[in-house]
Enzyme design. Structure first.
Site, PDB file in Angstrom:
ATOM      1  N   LYS A  14      31.070   7.366  28.886  1.00 54.52           N
ATOM      2  CA  LYS A  14      32.527   7.213  28.750  1.00 54.52           C
ATOM      3  C   LYS A  14      32.879   6.593  27.394  1.00 54.52           C
ATOM      4  CE  LYS A  14      32.746   4.652  32.514  1.00 54.52           C
ATOM      5  NZ  LYS A  14      31.315   4.624  32.909  1.00 54.52           N
ATOM      6  N   ARG A  89      39.042   2.663  38.988  1.00 58.01           N
ATOM      7  CA  ARG A  89      37.708   2.663  39.579  1.00 58.01           C
ATOM      8  C   ARG A  89      37.757   2.647  41.103  1.00 58.01           C
ATOM      9  NH1 ARG A  89      34.604   0.477  35.014  1.00 58.01           N
ATOM     10  NH2 ARG A  89      32.436   0.491  35.627  1.00 58.01           N
ATOM     11  N   ARG A 128      20.303   1.399  25.970  1.00 56.64           N
ATOM     12  CA  ARG A 128      21.517   1.177  25.162  1.00 56.64           C
ATOM     13  C   ARG A 128      21.420  -0.114  24.333  1.00 56.64           C
ATOM     14  NH1 ARG A 128      27.199   1.204  28.038  1.00 56.64           N
ATOM     15  NH2 ARG A 128      26.154  -0.257  29.432  1.00 56.64           N
ATOM     16  N   ARG A 161      23.370  -5.324  26.546  1.00 56.53           N
ATOM     17  CA  ARG A 161      24.373  -5.929  27.433  1.00 56.53           C
ATOM     18  C   ARG A 161      23.680  -6.655  28.589  1.00 56.53           C
ATOM     19  NH1 ARG A 161      29.173  -1.706  28.762  1.00 56.53           N
ATOM     20  NH2 ARG A 161      28.675  -2.302  30.900  1.00 56.53           N
ATOM     21  N   ARG A 172      25.130  -1.452  40.013  1.00 48.72           N
ATOM     22  CA  ARG A 172      26.321  -0.790  39.449  1.00 48.72           C
ATOM     23  C   ARG A 172      26.402   0.664  39.915  1.00 48.72           C
ATOM     24  NH1 ARG A 172      25.061  -1.830  33.475  1.00 48.72           N
ATOM     25  NH2 ARG A 172      26.858  -0.540  32.981  1.00 48.72           N
TER      26      ARG A 172
HETATM   27  P1  AP5 Z   1      28.040   4.708  27.141  1.00 45.50           P
HETATM   28  O1  AP5 Z   1      28.940   5.616  26.380  1.00 45.50           O
HETATM   29  O2  AP5 Z   1      28.012   3.273  26.760  1.00 45.50           O
HETATM   30  O3  AP5 Z   1      28.268   4.878  28.702  1.00 45.50           O
HETATM   31  P2  AP5 Z   1      29.455   4.376  29.634  1.00 45.50           P
HETATM   32  O4  AP5 Z   1      29.754   5.462  30.603  1.00 45.50           O
HETATM   33  O5  AP5 Z   1      30.588   3.863  28.791  1.00 45.50           O
HETATM   34  O6  AP5 Z   1      28.690   3.221  30.375  1.00 45.50           O
HETATM   35  P3  AP5 Z   1      29.114   1.737  30.732  1.00 45.50           P
HETATM   36  O7  AP5 Z   1      27.850   1.020  31.102  1.00 45.50           O
HETATM   37  O8  AP5 Z   1      29.942   1.101  29.656  1.00 45.50           O
HETATM   38  O9  AP5 Z   1      29.973   1.988  31.985  1.00 45.50           O
HETATM   39  P4  AP5 Z   1      30.330   0.999  33.082  1.00 45.50           P
HETATM   40  O10 AP5 Z   1      31.347   1.768  33.822  1.00 45.50           O
HETATM   41  O11 AP5 Z   1      29.209   0.454  33.868  1.00 45.50           O
HETATM   42  O12 AP5 Z   1      30.826  -0.285  32.242  1.00 45.50           O
HETATM   43  P5  AP5 Z   1      32.234  -0.905  31.925  1.00 45.50           P
HETATM   44  O13 AP5 Z   1      32.139  -1.539  30.619  1.00 45.50           O
HETATM   45  O14 AP5 Z   1      33.342   0.047  32.190  1.00 45.50           O
HETATM   46  O15 AP5 Z   1      26.578   5.337  27.012  1.00 45.50           O
HETATM   47  C1  AP5 Z   1      25.443   4.702  27.578  1.00 45.50           C
HETATM   48  C2  AP5 Z   1      24.225   4.944  26.667  1.00 45.50           C
HETATM   49  O16 AP5 Z   1      23.930   6.346  26.630  1.00 45.50           O
HETATM   50  C3  AP5 Z   1      24.432   4.520  25.212  1.00 45.50           C
HETATM   51  O17 AP5 Z   1      23.222   4.008  24.716  1.00 45.50           O
HETATM   52  C4  AP5 Z   1      24.783   5.822  24.497  1.00 45.50           C
HETATM   53  O18 AP5 Z   1      24.397   5.770  23.153  1.00 45.50           O
HETATM   54  C5  AP5 Z   1      23.985   6.853  25.302  1.00 45.50           C
HETATM   55  N1  AP5 Z   1      24.682   8.150  25.375  1.00 45.50           N
HETATM   56  C6  AP5 Z   1      25.976   8.335  25.698  1.00 45.50           C
HETATM   57  N2  AP5 Z   1      26.292   9.635  25.700  1.00 45.50           N
HETATM   58  C7  AP5 Z   1      25.143  10.291  25.394  1.00 45.50           C
HETATM   59  C8  AP5 Z   1      24.811  11.677  25.262  1.00 45.50           C
HETATM   60  N3  AP5 Z   1      25.719  12.650  25.463  1.00 45.50           N
HETATM   61  N4  AP5 Z   1      23.533  11.993  24.945  1.00 45.50           N
HETATM   62  C9  AP5 Z   1      22.597  11.022  24.779  1.00 45.50           C
HETATM   63  N5  AP5 Z   1      22.860   9.703  24.883  1.00 45.50           N
HETATM   64  C10 AP5 Z   1      24.110   9.334  25.198  1.00 45.50           C
HETATM   65  O19 AP5 Z   1      32.338  -2.026  33.072  1.00 45.50           O
HETATM   66  C11 AP5 Z   1      31.487  -3.159  33.082  1.00 45.50           C
HETATM   67  C12 AP5 Z   1      31.862  -4.055  34.274  1.00 45.50           C
HETATM   68  O20 AP5 Z   1      33.216  -4.514  34.118  1.00 45.50           O
HETATM   69  C13 AP5 Z   1      31.840  -3.376  35.639  1.00 45.50           C
HETATM   70  O21 AP5 Z   1      30.549  -3.396  36.225  1.00 45.50           O
HETATM   71  C14 AP5 Z   1      32.852  -4.234  36.430  1.00 45.50           C
HETATM   72  O22 AP5 Z   1      32.273  -5.474  36.808  1.00 45.50           O
HETATM   73  C15 AP5 Z   1      33.908  -4.543  35.382  1.00 45.50           C
HETATM   74  N6  AP5 Z   1      35.011  -3.544  35.351  1.00 45.50           N
HETATM   75  C16 AP5 Z   1      35.346  -2.720  34.299  1.00 45.50           C
HETATM   76  N7  AP5 Z   1      36.398  -1.958  34.603  1.00 45.50           N
HETATM   77  C17 AP5 Z   1      36.764  -2.305  35.876  1.00 45.50           C
HETATM   78  C18 AP5 Z   1      37.773  -1.837  36.759  1.00 45.50           C
HETATM   79  N8  AP5 Z   1      38.635  -0.865  36.392  1.00 45.50           N
HETATM   80  N9  AP5 Z   1      37.833  -2.388  37.996  1.00 45.50           N
HETATM   81  C19 AP5 Z   1      36.995  -3.371  38.379  1.00 45.50           C
HETATM   82  N10 AP5 Z   1      36.005  -3.848  37.593  1.00 45.50           N
HETATM   83  C20 AP5 Z   1      35.890  -3.322  36.351  1.00 45.50           C
END
Ligand code: AP5
Length: 219
Positions: A14, A89, A128, A161, A172
């Site tokens: 994402k 979410r 990552r 992270r 997760r």
């Molecule tokens: P990346 O692009 O970082 O993936 P992502 O989908 O953004 O993964 P996240 O871990 O950030 O998602 P998440 O939903 O767990 O975390 P968030 O910060 O929202 O890519 C991952 C890796 O793959 C990278 O190394 C990248 O380089 C590689 N990659 C990407 N695309 C690629 C491709 N096409 N080919 C090869 N490699 C690739 O949330 C964190 C925490 O915050 C949650 O656990 C929760 O506690 C809280 N939170 C956040 N939002 C909410 C909400 N709305 N409600 C409640 N709690 C929330």
């Protein structure tokens, strides 16, 4: 005001996709994960409350998230177009987002569901690395920096992270299945869901989404 959502499990790409879209459009990127991490870094009351949930890989309560999103939308107002990453979410968050957008006479235009297999997600998250200074995202094998541990863009230090440990990643992914996966059907029934194969190269994913965005008027 156009609104799109990047929906997907942790590691689906994402954040990476959002960077690609941002570089080619004027969509404002709203990542609730980034906003929460900033609040944790700054030690705000919200950050202190969110930290315990995030460390365990649990969802932060809906009311805290909604306050964050509402404040951000009010800053930008009707003149901006928004790209949500990691929000909504839960079905509850999706319903509250619809109510919030209605205040701006807007609606969700597209939800891009980035779909990848579990082993791909685990590999991406464990590999990552992120720049401490500018936030650029890398992967130790798939998207490596030119110099190990150093950001190509700004020379900053790369870090892992705290929620990218194997144990928290498994939690997760389970939380995604229980709390978030229902949004795929929810938005499919609304007729706005677009499935994207997120195992593809990131440039192909971005190109696929940009092509769909051309149909929407605006940025
Ligand atoms: P990346 O692009 O970082 O993936 P992502 O989908 O953004 O993964 P996240 O871990 O950030 O998602 P998440 O939903 O767990 O975390 P968030 O910060 O929202 O890519 C991952 C890796 O793959 C990278 O190394 C990248 O380089 C590689 N990659 C990407 N695309 C690629 C491709 N096409 N080919 C090869 N490699 C690739 O949330 C964190 C925490 O915050 C949650 O656990 C929760 O506690 C809280 N939170 C956040 N939002 C909410 C909400 N709305 N409600 C409640 N709690 C929330």
């Amino acid at each position: 005001m156009n609104t799109i959502i990047l929906l997907g499990a942790p590691g689906a790409g994402k954040g990476t996709t959002a960077e690609g879209i941002k570089a080619k459009t004027r969509y404002v990127h709203i990542s609730t994960g980034d906003m929460l991490r900033e609040a944790v870094r700054n030690g705000t009351p919200l950050g202190r409350e969110a930290k315990t949930y995030m460390e365990r890989g649990e969802l932060v309560p809906d009311d805290l998230i909604l306050k964050l999103v509402e404040a951000r939308l009010q800053e930008g107002g009707r003149d901006e177009s928004y790209m949500f990453d990691g929000f909504p979410r839960t079905i509850e968050q999706a319903k509250l987002l619809a109510q919030l957008l209605a205040k701006f006479h807007a609606k969700v235009d597209y939800v891009f569901f980035l779909d990848a297999a579990r082993d791909v997600l685990i590999d991406r998250l464990t590999g990552r690395r992120i720049c401490r200074e500018c936030g650029t995202n890398y992967h130790v094998r798939n998207i490596p920096p030119k110099r190990e541990g150093v950001c190509d863009a700004c020379g900053g230090e790369l870090y892992q992270r705290p929620d990218d440990t194997e144990e928290t990643i498994v939690n997760r992914l389970n939380v995604f299945r229980k709390e978030t996966e229902g949004l795929i059907t929810f938005y499919d029934e609304e007729g706005v869901l677009v499935r994207v194969d997120s195992a593809q190269h990131r440039d192909k994913i971005t190109a696929e989404i940009l092509e769909m965005l051309e149909e929407l008027a605006g940025p």
